[in-house]
Scaffold this motif. Structure first.
Motif, short mmCIF file in Angstrom:
data_model
loop_
_atom_site.label_atom_id
_atom_site.label_comp_id
_atom_site.label_asym_id
_atom_site.label_seq_id
_atom_site.Cartn_x
_atom_site.Cartn_y
_atom_site.Cartn_z
N LYS A 150 0.86 -1.19 0.00
CA LYS A 150 0.00 0.00 0.00
C LYS A 150 0.90 1.24 0.00
CE LYS A 150 -4.29 1.30 2.34
NZ LYS A 150 -5.00 1.16 3.63
N SER B 299 -12.42 4.07 3.73
CA SER B 299 -12.98 5.06 4.66
C SER B 299 -14.50 4.93 4.69
CB SER B 299 -12.53 6.47 4.27
OG SER B 299 -12.86 7.40 5.27
N ARG C 4 -17.89 4.09 6.69
CA ARG C 4 -18.35 4.20 8.09
C ARG C 4 -19.72 3.59 8.35
NH1 ARG C 4 -14.13 5.35 8.66
NH2 ARG C 4 -13.06 7.02 9.75
O1 G3H Z 1 -6.65 3.15 5.03
C1 G3H Z 1 -7.84 3.02 4.68
C2 G3H Z 1 -8.97 3.37 5.52
O2 G3H Z 1 -10.19 3.01 4.98
C3 G3H Z 1 -8.81 4.71 6.15
O3 G3H Z 1 -9.93 5.48 6.30
P1 G3H Z 1 -10.47 5.98 7.68
O4 G3H Z 1 -9.31 6.15 8.64
O5 G3H Z 1 -11.17 7.24 7.37
O6 G3H Z 1 -11.39 4.88 8.15
#
Ligand code: G3H
Length: 218
Positions: free
Chosen positions: A83, A164, A166
């Motif tokens: 990554k 990310s 939720r």
């Molecule tokens: O690294 C990938 C994740 O989905 C980070 O997003 P997040 O910290 O906003 O959950």
């Protein structure tokens, strides 16, 4: 859309994997830091559980260092996906890994152009961030749709990991927008299974069954 779990917690990986729905794992330095042990050990444990791709994020800021770190990760297993954060140095590292047949996931994607650049450098995956964009009043789901359209129009093989995430709503909408994969915390995976009418239905079935048995056995 495939489901990945976004965690470095081994118990969460095990719990999610037991459900039979997990096709891969993504981690990042923030998630790894929460575990309080060497990341190599965490990675080793995750690789022992999961069949699919496991993203391990480099922390160096220059291509040379990213390449060294990524090659160390990749030497652990062909399941490892390196990554790499979006950026000029990141793209150089991705181009290097692509030439060597090492899978990459370009993270911190917030625009269609970033996704295009990552894909042209040879990224296996791009990770557009939904919630973090929403936090600054932009439409993260529209970004997923835009990248999916672009990749389809130009027959770009890079896969989109909606990241990310939720909420269950993010999952449904990312899938409908064309994400190949959604990566999400264990808590969101758990919520995808639940509905109050399911709980009420199970309770009613069991209540009726108890009444029937009591009547028959009386
Ligand atoms: O690294 C990938 C994740 O989905 C980070 O997003 P997040 O910290 O906003 O959950």
């Amino acid at each position: 859309m495939k489901i990945f779990i976004d965690t470095a917690n081994i118990e969460e990986v095990k719990a999610a994997y037991d459900l039979g729905v997990i096709a891969g794992v993504t981690t990042n330095p923030s998630l790894a830091a929460k575990e309080g042990r060497a990341f190599e050990d965490v990675l080793h444990d995750i690789l022992g559980i999961v069949d699919g791709p496991v993203s391990a994020q480099v922390t160096d800021t220059e291509a040379k260092g990213m390449i060294a770190q990524g090659e160390d990760f990749a030497a652990l297993s062909d399941k490892v996906t390196v990554k790499v954060p979006m950026g000029l140095e990141g793209l150089k590292a991705v181009a290097h890994f692509a030439k060597r047949g090492i899978k990459t996931n370009v993270t911190l994607i917030f625009t269609i152009n970033q996704a295009l650049m990552a894909s042209r450098a040879g990224a296996t995956f791009v990770s557009p961030f939904i919630n973090r964009l929403e936090n600054v009043n932009h439409d993260g789901l529209q970004l997923i749709e835009g990248i999916a359209d672009l990749f389809t129009t130009h027959a770009i093989p890079t896969e989109i990991i909606a990241a990310s995430i939720r909420t269950p709503y993010h999952v449904t909408k990312a899938a409908q927008a064309g994400a190949h994969i959604g990566t999400m915390p264990y808590d969101v995976i758990r919520q995808l299974v639940q509905h109050p009418l399911t709980d009420q239905g199970v309770k009613k079935f069991l209540d009726d069954w108890s009444k029937y048995q009591a009547a028959v056995l009386a």
